[in-house]
Design a protein around this motif. Structure first.
Motif, PDB file in Angstrom:
ATOM      1  N   LEU A 341      -6.049 -15.552   1.891  1.00 36.90           N
ATOM      2  CA  LEU A 341      -6.300 -14.300   1.180  1.00 36.90           C
ATOM      3  C   LEU A 341      -5.889 -13.104   2.032  1.00 36.90           C
ATOM      4  N   GLN A 342      -6.227 -13.176   3.312  1.00 39.24           N
ATOM      5  CA  GLN A 342      -5.929 -12.071   4.222  1.00 39.24           C
ATOM      6  C   GLN A 342      -4.423 -11.852   4.321  1.00 39.24           C
ATOM      7  N   LEU A 347       0.389  -8.678   2.866  1.00 42.15           N
ATOM      8  CA  LEU A 347       1.720  -8.643   2.248  1.00 42.15           C
ATOM      9  C   LEU A 347       1.761  -7.636   1.110  1.00 42.15           C
ATOM     10  N   GLN A 348       0.659  -7.578   0.353  1.00 42.67           N
ATOM     11  CA  GLN A 348       0.624  -6.619  -0.758  1.00 42.67           C
ATOM     12  C   GLN A 348       0.667  -5.183  -0.249  1.00 42.67           C
ATOM     13  N   GLN A 349      -0.080  -4.933   0.817  1.00 37.76           N
ATOM     14  CA  GLN A 349      -0.052  -3.593   1.397  1.00 37.76           C
ATOM     15  C   GLN A 349       1.371  -3.243   1.817  1.00 37.76           C
ATOM     16  N   GLN A 350       2.033  -4.233   2.420  1.00 37.44           N
ATOM     17  CA  GLN A 350       3.390  -4.005   2.885  1.00 37.44           C
ATOM     18  C   GLN A 350       4.330  -3.768   1.701  1.00 37.44           C
ATOM     19  N   ALA A 351       4.130  -4.579   0.645  1.00 37.31           N
ATOM     20  CA  ALA A 351       4.980  -4.441  -0.534  1.00 37.31           C
ATOM     21  C   ALA A 351       4.763  -3.099  -1.197  1.00 37.31           C
TER      22      ALA A 351
ATOM     23  N   VAL B 409       1.627  -9.033  12.362  1.00 37.83           N
ATOM     24  CA  VAL B 409       3.050  -8.713  12.396  1.00 37.83           C
ATOM     25  C   VAL B 409       3.827  -9.607  11.432  1.00 37.83           C
ATOM     26  N   SER B 410       3.237 -10.745  11.062  1.00 43.34           N
ATOM     27  CA  SER B 410       3.925 -11.668  10.162  1.00 43.34           C
ATOM     28  C   SER B 410       4.067 -11.086   8.758  1.00 43.34           C
ATOM     29  N   SER B 411       3.329 -10.011   8.439  1.00 45.47           N
ATOM     30  CA  SER B 411       3.447  -9.446   7.095  1.00 45.47           C
ATOM     31  C   SER B 411       4.680  -8.559   6.952  1.00 45.47           C
ATOM     32  N   LEU B 412       5.398  -8.322   8.047  1.00 44.18           N
ATOM     33  CA  LEU B 412       6.560  -7.429   7.992  1.00 44.18           C
ATOM     34  C   LEU B 412       7.833  -8.181   7.642  1.00 44.18           C
ATOM     35  N   SER B 413       8.821  -7.436   7.150  1.00 44.37           N
ATOM     36  CA  SER B 413      10.140  -8.028   6.910  1.00 44.37           C
ATOM     37  C   SER B 413      10.842  -8.202   8.256  1.00 44.37           C
ATOM     38  N   GLY B 414      11.914  -9.027   8.235  1.00 40.13           N
ATOM     39  CA  GLY B 414      12.632  -9.315   9.478  1.00 40.13           C
ATOM     40  C   GLY B 414      13.061  -8.074  10.236  1.00 40.13           C
TER      41      GLY B 414
END
Lengths: 355, 526
Positions: A341-342, A347-351, B409-414
């Motif tokens: 979930l985390q 990822l959603q925040q980033q998107a 940091v894994s949530s970022l794009s390359g």
């Protein structure tokens, strides 16, 4: 477009942050749940005397679990802590009763502070042996600490031929009295062992959060290669965590033998498993890189209250074991759900930034 | 021998085709509307620069990855491959670039892994496996024993085992991703004979390589990929190196930052006679000497396995048994570990971001400050506020797009991950920046930003040494170009005098790995 976490909305997923918060606090919630349950189900559970006894039980496991947490965060494991507990108790007992025979007709006796210091050093020494085996000789942590588990236990048994060192009240001539205070004394109504736990716990949490060493511990567990290439001295970090774990085990050895005013060589058997369980229950990841000291301490409390409460309810110890196992498994399953979930929320925040 | 049999008039049956293939990774468009055909009984060459999408396309065909949109047809019927097993059932085999072997198992066990020959599905028929493995080895003209442990074989021999593994599947379509990169010239000849034999049996081969001459020699059809798009697709007749290079690089150049004119400073870094012994004898880094001035960007070009990354690792004290001397600012660099070398002003941006650059589960902030924690520490205490401020200022400087510095940091794009790695290096205030494939695996826009950053840093007086396999990149970014091949420096050009053909030629020089001289360059064919 830079950082502003609060301003980033998570569209259409209003329920998720709340769920995430609940999952993050799950160990705490479990603690409250266990506590509330026994408050109703077990007689005398809410008495002050019971709290003092329970907290003393919990403290022993919590010390070991704190040391274990650092080890597990680096991606290792320390199986030897239970044996070090036993050995350190025997060392303290030996020093109080027998002193050190110098072999020239003199026997060296230490005062109580020196005895405590030497015992702590023995624990740290065993941790250092673990660390050196793992870093310099490339032995897998599981095997290295399994080896020292046997060695330390064997030495503890050898020291007294398997017998108990009784009556460790010390000798006023050498200033070695007062050992019992460590386990039985209290300040402001709170047992001394709990004060020590508070000190060690705060120290460890500070170390983890606000020192370079703490950051390095997490980095080594998260990605050892990247940490090394970033200038982290990986071997030194590993050496430290095992020494710290040995230090924590020595404290427990001292506290137990002080509580009993006696040292028994079999003390601490399977303690290492309880420590691992508390760490895992508190959210420490066995694959390294993740874990919190506060979580571990709460985990130790959950396990401690659970077993003491079940005893007070009169549940058989066989069932206790089964229940403890189930709780641990459930904790890890929930932990996995939280991780997924985390990651999704991040990822959603980033998107939401539109890349 | 194969070049003659190209028979352009003959049309080959199409065994597999991909239509409108699009593959999106978080933050990157790896494939965009790609159409690709595999002709049976022919060699279908696929070429493109690193990150052009070749490997992604092959992974899709082999069932390792699934398409975001688009379709795959086998013999005219639409199929979906959920995993490699499903692809294998349709007769698709793949030889990966990285070896996927089990070093502790024997050759025979490796060849039949997950497809063990059994008696009654339980008991492994070791004899039959061993015999079949021996037959395959004979077909590949190697006398590798089926009972040898794979871990004890040379890299080239391991590649042969990998090929045998694919052959054992009786694949109708066989994908080879850079199969020759670890082979000696003699072994390459054998492989080509095997490929010719497979072709005669009607197997469709997809062949990926960076060695352009090799492609022209054996290919029947060629497809060129650039930035996830097809830029050229035709029969091999009339194709030459120039045509391939033009399509690989394209007329519309990428957005390279303009050179900022600035004077070069004094020498900041020098390497003298650096040698690193290789695993299988010979030298991985072979007497490499070079210098770098403040404000200068030096590009090191070469093919995979040229020893470039290993050279960087030597600089960062990763190989204690390497020899030679480094100088920083004229003083000998004799610090024994990474931390002290960082303190001397060196910073490395590793090639493999995931494995070497970042701690994926840690926060962006924690990753960025990992190398420079000392500068936020007084005594024991780490000043988190100062750390956070420094991180935020680098986030602004490098225009890193993040939701929060506390996210993993894994949530970022390359591209943004790469910027975090660059920020980590810059936070140590280096004098010399070592960048290993700085544009690998990031999209075009992020590439341009990384290049601009490199230019700006050089203008500010940083010496930059970067490694790349991208010809265009090395040509347009470097003040000076150094070409490496087989661990040696085989060419050095100033930006003005550098020509693409010369650089390509220098990077292929002496290509006979494993120290087999005399038969190199593969000229001795009939």
């Amino acid at each position: 477009m830079t950082s502003n976490a609060a301003a980033v909305p998570t569209p259409g997923q209003g329920g998720q942050p709340l769920l995430l918060l609940l999952l993050k606090l799950r160990t705490f919630i479990a603690l409250i749940a266990v506590f509330t349950f026994f408050a109703f189900a077990a007689p005398n559970f809410l008495s002050t005397a019971n709290f003092v006894i329970m907290s003393k039980h919990v403290a022993l496991n919590a010390f070991l679990a704190i040391g274990m947490t650092f080890v597990i965060i680096t991606g290792g494991i320390d199986l030897s802590v239970g044996s070090i507990v036993g050995l350190c108790g025997m060392v303290a007992g030996w020093l109080i009763l027998n002193g050190i025979d110098l072999g020239i007709g003199y026997t060296l006796y230490f005062n109580i502070f020196e005895i405590i210091l030497i015992t702590l050093l023995v624990g740290i020494l065993f941790g250092a042996i673990n660390g050196l085996l793992i870093t310099k000789l490339n032995v897998a942590p599981f095997i290295a600490t399994l080896g020292t588990l046997y060695v330390a236990r064997g030495l503890a048994l050898l020291s007294s031929d398997g017998a108990t060192f009784p009556n460790l009240s010390g000798n006023p001539e050498y200033g070695s009295t007062g050992f019992y205070l460590l386990g039985a004394g209290s300040v402001l109504g709170i047992p001394i062992s709990i004060w020590i736990l508070i000190a060690v716990g705060c120290g460890a949490a500070y170390l983890a959060g606000c020192t370079p060493l703490g950051r390095h511990i997490y980095a080594v567990g998260g990605n050892e290669r990247a940490a090394a290439l970033s200038g982290v001295k990986v071997n030194r970090v590993k050496l430290f965590v095992y020494m710290f774990s040995g230090f924590c085990a020595a404290i427990v050895g001292l506290v137990i033998s002080s509580q009993l005013v006696a040292a028994h060589p079999a003390t601490g058997e399977t303690f290492e498993l309880n420590a691992i369980a508390a760490a895992v229950l508190g959210g420490t990841s066995m694959s390294g890189g993740r874990g919190r000291i506060a979580g571990t301490i709460i985990g130790a409390f959950v396990i401690g209250i659970l077993s003491d409460g079940l005893v007070m309810m009169g549940v058989s110890s066989f069932w206790q074991t089964v229940i403890k196992g189930l709780v641990i498994i459930a904790a890890v399953v929930v932990d996995q759900a939280q991780q997924r979930l985390q990651a999704r929320v991040a990822l959603q925040q980033q998107a939401a930034l539109g890349r | 021998m194969t070049a003659v049999s190209q028979a352009m008039g003959v049309s080959h049956e199409i065994g597999l085709s991909v239509r409108g293939a699009t593959k999106v990774y978080p933050g990157t468009l790896a494939l965009s509307e790609v159409d690709f055909d595999v002709h049976l009984g022919a060699i279908n060459v696929l070429v493109g620069e690193n990150g052009a999408g070749k490997s992604t396309l092959m992974k899709v065909i082999a069932g390792v990855e699934q398409l975001t949109s688009g379709e795959i047809f086998v013999d005219g019927k639409a199929v979906t491959f959920a995993d490699t097993r499903a692809a294998a059932q349709h007769g698709i085999g793949i030889i990966f670039q990285e070896l996927n072997l089990f070093p502790n198992m024997t050759v025979a066990e490796n060849i039949f892994i997950a497809r063990e020959k059994t008696r009654g599905r339980i008991d492994i028929d070791t004899d039959r496996q061993r015999k079949a493995a021996a037959e395959l080895m004979q077909r590949l003209e190697h006398d590798i024993s089926p009972d040898a442990l794979v871990g004890e074989l040379r890299i080239g021999e391991q590649q042969i085992v990998e090929i045998a593994k694919a052959l054992a599947q009786d694949a109708r379509i066989l994908i080879m991703d850079e199969p020759t990169s670890a082979l000696s010239a003699a072994e390459v000849e054998i492989l080509f004979r095997v490929i010719a034999d497979l072709k005669k049996r009607g197997v469709g081969i997809v062949y990926i390589s960076h060695r352009l001459e090799e492609l022209i020699r054996i290919g029947d059809y060629i497809t060129v990929l650039r930035d996830g798009r097809i830029t050229g697709s035709r029969g091999m007749g009339g194709v030459d190196v120039g045509w391939i290079v033009r399509n690989m690089i394209g007329a519309a150049s990428k957005d390279f930052a303009k050179t900022e004119i600035h004077d070069l400073g004094p020498e900041v870094f020098r390497a003298e006679e650096i040698c690193l012994p290789g695993k299988s004898g010979g030298l991985t880094v072979d007497h490499v000497s070079l210098t770098l001035r403040a404000g200068e960007i030096v590009g090191i070009y070469g093919l995979m396995g040229a020893g470039r990354s290993e050279f960087f690792e030597c600089i960062m004290a990763q190989h204690p048994h390497s020899t030679g001397t480094f100088y920083v600012d004229g003083a000998v660099l004799n610090e024994p570990d990474v931390a002290t070398r960082i303190a001397r002003g060196l910073a490395l941006i590793p090639e493999d971001r995931k494995a070497e650059g970042l701690v994926q589960i840690m926060a962006i902030r924690e990753n960025m400050s990992l190398s420079s924690l000392k500068s936020f520490t007084s005594g024991f205490h780490l000043n988190l506020k100062r750390e956070r401020n420094a991180v935020l200022s680098f986030v602004r400087d490098l225009a890193i797009k993040i939701a929060s510095p506390e996210n993993p940091v894994s949530s970022l794009s390359g591209g943004n991950q790469q910027k975090v790695v660059i920020a980590k290096a810059l936070m140590t205030h280096p004098k010399v920046l070592l960048m290993d494939e700085p544009s690998r695996g990031i999209d075009v826009g992020a590439k341009a930003e990384v290049f601009r950053t490199m230019r700006r840093l050089a203008a500010e007086g940083l010496g930059i040494l970067f490694v790349t396999s991208d010809l265009e990149e090395v040509m347009s970014l470097s003040d000076r170009i150094i070409v490496m091949s087989n661990g040696r420096i085989t060419g050095e050009f100033s930006q003005a005098e550098a020509r693409e053909e010369q650089i390509v030629a220098a990077s292929a020089e002496g290509h006979a790995p494993m120290g087999r001289e005399g038969i190199d360059k593969g000229e001795s064919r009939t």
